[in-house]
Design an enzyme around this catalytic site. Structure first.
Site, mmCIF file in Angstrom:
data_model
loop_
_atom_site.group_PDB
_atom_site.id
_atom_site.type_symbol
_atom_site.label_atom_id
_atom_site.label_comp_id
_atom_site.label_asym_id
_atom_site.label_seq_id
_atom_site.Cartn_x
_atom_site.Cartn_y
_atom_site.Cartn_z
ATOM 1 C CG HIS A 105 -35.164 -24.123 3.438
ATOM 2 N ND1 HIS A 105 -35.431 -23.476 2.263
ATOM 3 C CD2 HIS A 105 -34.713 -23.161 4.291
ATOM 4 C CE1 HIS A 105 -35.147 -22.179 2.393
ATOM 5 N NE2 HIS A 105 -34.719 -21.957 3.613
ATOM 6 C CG ASN A 178 -34.113 -18.247 0.371
ATOM 7 O OD1 ASN A 178 -34.071 -19.479 0.422
ATOM 8 N ND2 ASN A 178 -34.132 -17.494 1.448
ATOM 9 C CE1 TYR A 392 -27.374 -21.909 6.687
ATOM 10 C CE2 TYR A 392 -28.170 -23.565 5.170
ATOM 11 C CZ TYR A 392 -28.276 -22.312 5.727
ATOM 12 O OH TYR A 392 -29.282 -21.467 5.335
HETATM 13 FE FE1 HDD Z 1 -30.932 -21.300 5.831
HETATM 14 C C1 HDD Z 1 -31.511 -24.577 5.243
HETATM 15 C C2 HDD Z 1 -31.452 -20.593 2.493
HETATM 16 C C3 HDD Z 1 -30.542 -17.955 6.475
HETATM 17 C C4 HDD Z 1 -30.023 -22.018 8.995
HETATM 18 N N1 HDD Z 1 -31.415 -22.361 4.195
HETATM 19 C C5 HDD Z 1 -31.603 -23.717 4.154
HETATM 20 C C6 HDD Z 1 -31.908 -24.123 2.812
HETATM 21 C C7 HDD Z 1 -31.894 -22.998 2.043
HETATM 22 C C8 HDD Z 1 -31.569 -21.903 2.915
HETATM 23 C C9 HDD Z 1 -32.161 -22.907 0.556
HETATM 24 C C10 HDD Z 1 -32.212 -25.534 2.378
HETATM 25 C C11 HDD Z 1 -31.013 -26.191 1.786
HETATM 26 C C12 HDD Z 1 -31.394 -27.549 1.246
HETATM 27 O O1 HDD Z 1 -32.132 -27.586 0.258
HETATM 28 O O2 HDD Z 1 -30.953 -28.530 1.832
HETATM 29 N N2 HDD Z 1 -31.075 -19.609 4.723
HETATM 30 C C13 HDD Z 1 -31.186 -19.535 3.355
HETATM 31 C C14 HDD Z 1 -30.978 -18.183 2.927
HETATM 32 C C15 HDD Z 1 -30.732 -17.431 4.042
HETATM 33 C C16 HDD Z 1 -30.769 -18.334 5.172
HETATM 34 C C17 HDD Z 1 -31.007 -17.707 1.481
HETATM 35 C C18 HDD Z 1 -30.426 -15.984 4.166
HETATM 36 C C19 HDD Z 1 -29.825 -15.294 3.262
HETATM 37 N N3 HDD Z 1 -30.424 -20.189 7.439
HETATM 38 C C20 HDD Z 1 -30.280 -18.819 7.492
HETATM 39 C C21 HDD Z 1 -29.778 -18.438 8.792
HETATM 40 C C22 HDD Z 1 -29.611 -19.588 9.514
HETATM 41 C C23 HDD Z 1 -30.033 -20.671 8.645
HETATM 42 C C24 HDD Z 1 -29.469 -17.021 9.218
HETATM 43 C C25 HDD Z 1 -29.113 -19.808 10.905
HETATM 44 C C26 HDD Z 1 -28.403 -18.989 11.602
HETATM 45 N N4 HDD Z 1 -30.877 -22.993 6.950
HETATM 46 C C27 HDD Z 1 -30.430 -23.054 8.219
HETATM 47 C C28 HDD Z 1 -30.365 -24.457 8.753
HETATM 48 C C29 HDD Z 1 -30.789 -25.286 7.516
HETATM 49 C C30 HDD Z 1 -31.107 -24.235 6.489
HETATM 50 C C31 HDD Z 1 -31.114 -24.689 10.018
HETATM 51 C C32 HDD Z 1 -31.870 -26.337 7.725
HETATM 52 C C33 HDD Z 1 -31.386 -27.579 7.027
HETATM 53 C C34 HDD Z 1 -30.068 -27.271 6.587
HETATM 54 O O3 HDD Z 1 -29.713 -26.022 7.002
HETATM 55 O O4 HDD Z 1 -29.358 -27.980 5.936
HETATM 56 O O5 HDD Z 1 -29.080 -24.757 9.158
#
Ligand code: HDD
Length: 719
Positions: A105, A178, A392
């Site tokens: 993202h 999402n 997160y």
């Molecule tokens: Fe995630 C970012 C949505 C599963 C690990 N995720 C991130 C963002 C969104 C989502 C909208 C961007 C937030 C922003 O605008 O700053 N992610 C989802 C949704 C998921 C999902 C709807 C499943 C239902 N994500 C998911 C899993 C993991 C992550 C299973 C890890 C185990 N996601 C992350 C992250 C991020 C992230 C690596 C990258 C930057 C951040 O968190 O802030 O931790």
């Protein structure tokens, strides 16, 4: 502008004046009586952190006035000196300007908004932002794509992030969702595998922001839990018209908790009030090259023009004992609850009404977490959610470089923070309390511990229980990956099915491994033999025999993007094609602009060169910039094949008109300009308007076409 309230709470945070802290006294009555003024409920709650540099001298970071246009040298042509602290500070700051982009993202855009609760929902939840009719809560929202890096194009086909933060009067609450209601995997431990498979190849970093490659489809076809989400992404949700024209979903099942401790299972839905709309694949690809900022520009412009988009917050509410009642597991994030089984219940409206002042400080530094929940909301045991709660927080530590990221203005709750967390990189608070431990007597017992009744403390749903033997497995109730993928396919229109199949054909055609392609067909075939056969044709592989275990004919509501009309056409963009050589075309373009603008449309008049009444040239305009295209009477000469202009590529006006038609947009011409349609090769079909001679009657039919948005009968179906 700094308000007195802002200064008061600033002093409170700095520890300068306890009297300035509205909630220094943990008396529950005082805690309850939080007026909007005290809690900074207005959208201006970040004003106190702004700096506009509208006066004063240039200074170093430590305040000394400077002129830094040249470095300090040993002689006019000599080396720069190490002692030049002004040079060093400036360069050093620049060298450290970037923080790690989000691991996923990374590409996104954000905006401020306000949530207004429709009612007092204490019959459902103790969450304070839903506790009164008309109650307002400031918000920040960030939309994103998943796979691309920070500089990638907005219109890459992808799942889109829809992360929302409520700055509630009981702390920050994030729904990190999402635009697709389901996810690829069921257990967070697989997230790195999913992301490694969709990200560019580790050797050459190709392709950027795209899943059309071997590793992605290898993973998708080896991990069939991905199928349902994949179907959503390959259909219209992967290429929305704008962030404003897509829904948002919390994905997981969460819990509502009431004051009495009773709970319900819920799913969050943000329903777009602009209507759902999608691009078609070719225009998305053209946009990726011609206007990589298409979505962020659209959001920014809509808000600047006073047409900030709105979404209605809805929940599906299900009794705790129904978690397995629908034939799938509510803890499984690859499943929707069809609306027929649990209707959507509206709770309030979010409207985005202000753009960020500074992209880095706000959009880049906002750090969402699914773990940011407030009193009245609780998690479930969904293993994807459980892992996210860790990930997160962890990723924010990596991005910020220390534990004080919640003190950044965009992350700071709008209520005072009292706890015993101390020190760390970038500590902003000067804590006066010398007794940073609980319990204490030496600080009068403060900060005092809240509980459910005193201080409205957060409480975990009291009936949640955990027991069982340790097991490293997924529940067998998560095993069916195909029934809901088929439900999705059954619930979209034939042309959307065609788009989906075309998208899979496009992606799978980039796969080089025959074994992966065969695996893809085997999985598609479990969903639908029709889909598998049609994809097989494009891959020149044998069509598989039906594998009917999960085949069914059920459909559900609310899935299709193309089967309705938009509730509003405000802010849609209309290109009026005119000619500087025809005064009558300029006059008509002006009156069309005037008339359509009255209905909130954004009208761009295109001509050969910039001139009075011309907003954009044929050299720079493109059909992707418009939701509908009109030729003004008098401009038809430009469309004749013999027209040659040294100012723009020959045939450009006709190309814009024809592309508009081919991409399903309403197109039209007034009076004699009807000839332009013929010259450009636009046939007379629905959504092509050429019978009107006056502006008013044209506008009446053309606006209906804009509301229909895409004329899908122009797209051929497989025979
Ligand atoms: Fe995630 C970012 C949505 C599963 C690990 N995720 C991130 C963002 C969104 C989502 C909208 C961007 C937030 C922003 O605008 O700053 N992610 C989802 C949704 C998921 C999902 C709807 C499943 C239902 N994500 C998911 C899993 C993991 C992550 C299973 C890890 C185990 N996601 C992350 C992250 C991020 C992230 C690596 C990258 C930057 C951040 O968190 O802030 O931790």
């Amino acid at each position: 502008m700094r308000t007195i309230t802002a200064l008061l709470s600033w002093n409170c945070l700095l520890g300068l004046s306890l009297a300035a802290c509205p909630y220094a006294n943990p008396n529950p009555a005082a805690l309850k009586a939080r007026s909007d003024e005290e809690t900074g409920a207005s959208n201006n709650f970040l004003d106190q952190f702004e700096e506009d540099d509208s006066n004063g001298f240039l200074t170093s970071d430590v305040g000394g006035p400077i002129a830094d246009q040249a470095s300090l040298k040993a002689g006019i042509r000599g080396s720069t000196l190490l002692e030049d602290f002004i040079f060093r500070q400036k360069i050093q700051h620049f060298d450290h300007e970037r923080v790690p982009e989000r691991a996923v993202h990374a590409r996104g855009a954000g905006a401020f908004g306000t949530f207004v609760s429709y009612d007092d929902f204490s019959n459902l939840t103790a969450a304070s932002f839903l506790s009164a009719k008309g109650k307002e809560t400031p918000m920040f929202v960030r939309f994103s794509t998943v796979a691309g890096s920070r500089g990638s194009a907005d219109t890459a086909r992808d799942v889109h992030g829809f992360a929302t933060r409520f700055y509630t009067d009981e702390g920050n609450f994030d729904i990190v969702g999402n635009n697709i209601p389901v996810f690829f995997i069921q257990d967070a431990i697989q997230f790195p595998d999913l992301i490694h498979s969709v990200k560019p190849s580790p050797d050459n970093e190709i392709p950027q922001a795209a899943t059309a490659h071997d590793s992605a489809w290898d993973f998708f076809s080896s991990q069939p839990s991905t199928l349902h989400t994949l179907f959503w992404a390959m259909a219209g949700s992967g290429i929305p018209r704008s962030y404003r024209h897509m829904d948002g979903f919390g994905v997981h099942t969460f819990r509502f908790v009431k004051d009495d401790g009773s709970t319900k299972l819920i799913k969050w839905h943000w329903k777009t009030m602009q209507g759902k709309a999608s691009l078609v694949w070719e225009e998305a690809q053209v946009l990726a090259g011609k206007n990589a900022d298409f979505h962020r520009q659209d959001l920014f412009d809509a808000i600047e023009s006073g047409n900030g988009p709105s979404w209605e917050l809805n929940v599906q509410v299900v009794d705790e004992d129904k978690a397995l009642a629908f034939g799938f597991d509510l803890l499984d994030p690859t499943k929707i609850i069809p609306e027929e089984l649990a209707p959507l219940q509206p709770l309030g409206v979010m409207t985005l009404n202000a753009n960020p002042t500074n992209y880095f400080a706000e959009t880049e530094q906002i750090m969402f977490q699914p773990g940011h929940i407030v009193r009245g909301i609780d998690f479930t045991e969904d293993p994807l959610l459980q892992g996210r709660i860790f990930s997160y927080l962890d990723t924010q530590l990596n991005r910020h470089g220390g534990p004080n990221f919640e003190q950044l203005p965009i992350n700071k709750p709008r209520i005072p923070i009292h706890n015993n967390n101390r020190d760390g990189a970038g500590q902003n608070i000067i804590h006066k309390n010398k007794f940073a431990y609980t319990p204490n007597t030496l600080n009068g017992g403060f900060p005092a511990q809240a509980n459910q009744t005193t201080g409205r403390g957060f409480f975990t749903a009291p009936k949640r229980a955990a027991s069982g033997n340790l097991v490293r497995e997924l529940s067998p109730t998560f095993d069916d990956h195909w029934t809901q993928a088929r439900l999705f396919f059954n619930s979209i229109t034939p042309v959307e099915q065609q788009f989906l199949i075309n998208a899979i054909r496009f992606e799978a055609s980039h796969v080089t491994s025959k074994a992966v392609k065969e695996n893809v067909l085997a999985q598609l075939n479990k969903v639908s033999n029709d889909v598998a056969k049609r994809v097989a044709l494009a891959l020149n592989l044998a069509a598989p025999e039906p594998d009917p275990t999960f085949y069914h004919d059920n459909v559900t509501a609310g899935i299709s993007i193309f089967n309705g009309t938009l509730p509003t056409i405000k802010t849609l963009r209309v290109g009026v094609l005119a000619s500087t050589k025809s005064d009558s075309s300029l006059t008509q373009a002006a009156s069309l602009k005037d008339r359509l603008s009255k209905d909130g449309l954004v009208v761009v008049v295109v001509g050969e060169t910039l001139a009075d009444g011309i907003d954009q040239t044929y050299s720079s305009a493109d059909a992707t910039g418009f939701d509908g295209v009109v030729v003004a009477e008098g401009a038809e000469g430009l469309f004749e094949a013999k027209t040659v202009s040294p100012l723009y590529p020959n045939g450009r006006p006709a190309q814009i008109l024809l592309d508009g038609y081919r991409w399903g947009k309403p197109v039209g011409a007034l009076g004699t300009a009807g000839a332009a349609l013929q010259s450009a090769g636009v046939p007379s079909t629905p959504g092509v308007y050429s019978n009107a001679t006056d502006v008013e009657s044209f506008v009446t039919v053309f606006e209906k076409g804009l509301a229909q948005f895409k004329f899908t009968d122009r797209f051929p179906l497989d025979s």
